[in-house]
Design an enzyme around this catalytic site. Structure first.
Site, PDB file in Angstrom:
ATOM      1  N   ALA A 150       0.772  -1.253   0.000  1.00  0.00           N
ATOM      2  CA  ALA A 150       0.000   0.000   0.000  1.00  0.00           C
ATOM      3  C   ALA A 150       0.805   1.306   0.000  1.00  0.00           C
ATOM      4  CB  ALA A 150      -0.960   0.006   1.186  1.00  0.00           C
ATOM      5  N   GLY A 154      -1.260   6.261  -2.217  1.00  0.00           N
ATOM      6  CA  GLY A 154      -2.090   6.976  -3.197  1.00  0.00           C
ATOM      7  C   GLY A 154      -3.360   6.206  -3.546  1.00  0.00           C
ATOM      8  N   LYS A 155      -3.207   4.901  -3.772  1.00  0.00           N
ATOM      9  CA  LYS A 155      -4.388   4.121  -4.173  1.00  0.00           C
ATOM     10  C   LYS A 155      -5.305   3.878  -2.974  1.00  0.00           C
ATOM     11  CE  LYS A 155      -1.941   2.227  -8.078  1.00  0.00           C
ATOM     12  NZ  LYS A 155      -0.576   2.643  -7.641  1.00  0.00           N
ATOM     13  N   GLU A 172       1.934  -2.871   4.257  1.00  0.00           N
ATOM     14  CA  GLU A 172       3.192  -2.483   3.590  1.00  0.00           C
ATOM     15  C   GLU A 172       4.342  -3.144   4.343  1.00  0.00           C
ATOM     16  OE1 GLU A 172       4.470  -0.770   0.868  1.00  0.00           O
ATOM     17  OE2 GLU A 172       6.351  -1.384   1.790  1.00  0.00           O
ATOM     18  N   ASP A 203       4.707  -9.357   5.386  1.00  0.00           N
ATOM     19  CA  ASP A 203       5.078  -9.772   4.040  1.00  0.00           C
ATOM     20  C   ASP A 203       3.769 -10.222   3.390  1.00  0.00           C
ATOM     21  OD1 ASP A 203       5.816 -11.130   1.776  1.00  0.00           O
ATOM     22  OD2 ASP A 203       7.603 -12.023   2.667  1.00  0.00           O
ATOM     23  N   CYS A 275       3.591  -0.747 -12.514  1.00  0.00           N
ATOM     24  CA  CYS A 275       3.864   0.453 -13.315  1.00  0.00           C
ATOM     25  C   CYS A 275       5.062   0.211 -14.230  1.00  0.00           C
ATOM     26  CB  CYS A 275       4.046   1.678 -12.430  1.00  0.00           C
ATOM     27  SG  CYS A 275       5.261   1.460 -11.137  1.00  0.00           S
TER      28      CYS A 275
HETATM   29  C1  LIG Z   1       4.154  -0.119  -6.384  1.00  0.00           C
HETATM   30  S1  LIG Z   1       4.466   0.150  -4.717  1.00  0.00           S
HETATM   31  C2  LIG Z   1       2.858   0.426  -4.076  1.00  0.00           C
HETATM   32  C3  LIG Z   1       2.302   1.796  -4.359  1.00  0.00           C
HETATM   33  C4  LIG Z   1       0.999   2.061  -3.611  1.00  0.00           C
HETATM   34  N1  LIG Z   1       0.005   1.047  -3.908  1.00  0.00           N
HETATM   35  C5  LIG Z   1       0.414   3.420  -3.918  1.00  0.00           C
HETATM   36  O1  LIG Z   1      -0.499   3.534  -4.727  1.00  0.00           O
HETATM   37  O2  LIG Z   1       0.869   4.406  -3.316  1.00  0.00           O
HETATM   38  C6  LIG Z   1       4.806  -1.459  -4.115  1.00  0.00           C
HETATM   39  C7  LIG Z   1       5.015  -1.534  -2.634  1.00  0.00           C
HETATM   40  O3  LIG Z   1       5.126  -2.910  -2.255  1.00  0.00           O
HETATM   41  C8  LIG Z   1       5.990  -2.994  -1.150  1.00  0.00           C
HETATM   42  N2  LIG Z   1       6.418  -4.420  -1.015  1.00  0.00           N
HETATM   43  C9  LIG Z   1       7.516  -5.022  -1.511  1.00  0.00           C
HETATM   44  N3  LIG Z   1       7.530  -6.321  -1.185  1.00  0.00           N
HETATM   45  C10 LIG Z   1       6.406  -6.560  -0.469  1.00  0.00           C
HETATM   46  C11 LIG Z   1       5.858  -7.705   0.162  1.00  0.00           C
HETATM   47  N4  LIG Z   1       6.479  -8.893   0.121  1.00  0.00           N
HETATM   48  N5  LIG Z   1       4.697  -7.577   0.830  1.00  0.00           N
HETATM   49  C12 LIG Z   1       4.046  -6.380   0.885  1.00  0.00           C
HETATM   50  N6  LIG Z   1       4.523  -5.256   0.323  1.00  0.00           N
HETATM   51  C13 LIG Z   1       5.688  -5.340  -0.359  1.00  0.00           C
HETATM   52  C14 LIG Z   1       7.104  -2.030  -1.495  1.00  0.00           C
HETATM   53  O4  LIG Z   1       7.826  -1.649  -0.350  1.00  0.00           O
HETATM   54  C15 LIG Z   1       6.318  -0.883  -2.130  1.00  0.00           C
HETATM   55  O5  LIG Z   1       6.003   0.091  -1.172  1.00  0.00           O
END
Ligand SMILES: C[S@@+](CC[C@H](N)C(=O)[O-])C[C@H]1O[C@@H](n2cnc3c(N)ncnc32)[C@H](O)[C@@H]1O
Length: 344
Positions: A150, A154-155, A172, A203, A275
């Protein structure tokens, strides 16, 4: 057509003048070379037009997502005066009247809003394509919702503009980013609504086992190559490392999706988004899930695609349950991949 080209030319000159004297973002050549090879193969000539936009911050556009919990008519008037218009005004009514995102054809960024103690922020700046996974998820009041990856939020903010979930779980994994997520939520969401939100630092791959069949709707906005951001990596060693590690990203994305499948109630839906333009992280991941989970079916999102096709350039060679937003000049939104799946 001639008029919009002139407008873009004028805007570009304006931005060039504004940015004179400021340090410019530098393209990371190692990343560009890598993308050049991969995306020429995957996207053909379209890559040249996409490259033109993603490598030139002067062409970038930002949507202004209004916060319905801190509405300001002054802000809306100001946006109109500056030539912004509501992205969703012409689309069909089921595309969420409460989601108001102002965009302008002219590249540039509306000033960010500073934090003011005791006052919710009025708007959130974002790539307008980031709203498409939220629209595709189509949250209804009272539903149990999980935003699995998360931060920065933003989402999550956009989802709360659309409906009042019964319970909203924002997760997150990264602790620092989770703090950022909490700050975002506190800056945009009233205290009365914060009660229905739980923030966790799990996780995402474990959530399916921890909360089996719990959620009606799940967004998996997965960690991915983040093409725009990687192209401007300032540390070339880190960029090289990222490109090597890129190969394992799709394995993580599949694990996150498998966990989401477990966490979904029968009849529930999930949206997977990234993205990046990379096929390995997009349709290959979704295909793998569809082929290996017998209880998962694709959901047709062609109606939504046709409703947004005026404002977003969409790739044509995708399946009915997918969207791929390709940035182009004047519609510099994306890259954004979305797939919608349902549990039987
Ligand atoms: C694309 S970003 C998310 C952007 C967010 N949804 C927004 O709209 O602001 C992906 C996120 O996944 C997190 N992430 C990475 N590995 C993860 C895991 N195993 N479980 C949960 N989150 C994870 C990253 O730290 C990062 O903040």
């Amino acid at each position: 057509m001639r008029l919009s080209c002139c407008l873009l030319g004028a805007a570009q000159r304006q931005l060039e003048n504004k940015s004179k004297g400021k340090p410019q973002k530098q393209i990371c050549q190692v990343v560009l070379d890598h993308f050049e090879e991969q995306y020429t193969k995957e996207l053909g000539d379209a890559w040249i037009r996409i490259r033109d936009v993603v490598t030139s911050p002067l062409f970038w556009q930002y949507g202004v997502l209004l916060n319905k919990f801190s509405y300001s008519s002054e802000l809306e008037n100001n946006l109109h005066l500056k030539g912004y218009y509501n992205l969703f005004q012409k689309t069909s009514p089921h595309l969420k009247g409460s989601l108001k995102c102002y965009i302008s054809r002219i590249p540039g960024r509306f000033p960010a809003q500073k934090h003011q103690t005791g006052k919710l922020k009025e708007y959130y700046l974002l790539n307008a394509a980031s709203l498409l996974p939220v629209l595709a998820l189509d949250i209804k009041d009272g539903e149990e919702v999980l935003d699995m990856c998360a931060a920065p939020g933003g989402k999550s903010i956009a989802m709360l503009q659309c409906a009042y979930p019964g319970h909203f779980h924002c997760n997150e994994y990264d602790i620092l980013r989770s703090r950022w997520l909490k700050q975002t939520l506190e800056s945009f969401i009233p205290e009365s609504l914060l009660n229905i939100i739980t923030v966790s630092e799990l996780d995402g791959r474990q959530i399916g086992d921890l909360h089996p069949e719990k959620y009606d709707k799940i967004l998996v906005d997965a960690p991915c190559s983040n093409d725009r951001n990687w192209l401007f990596s300032s540390d070339v060693h880190q960029a090289r490392l990222r490109l090597i590690q890129r190969k394992v990203l799709s394995a993580v994305q599949i694990q996150l999706l498998r966990s989401a499948v477990k966490a979904l109630r029968p009849g529930g839906t999930l949206v997977y988004s990234t993205c990046t333009l990379s096929k390995a992280e997009n349709s290959d991941v979704t295909t793998q899930i569809l082929n290996s989970c017998s209880n998962i079916l694709p959901v047709d999102i062609r109606e939504m695609a046709s409703n947004i096709s005026q404002e977003f350039l969409l790739a044509s060679n995708v399946q009915q349950y997918e969207l791929l937003v390709l940035p182009e000049r004047g519609k510099a939104w994306g890259p954004m991949y979305i797939a919608k799946l349902k549990k039987t």
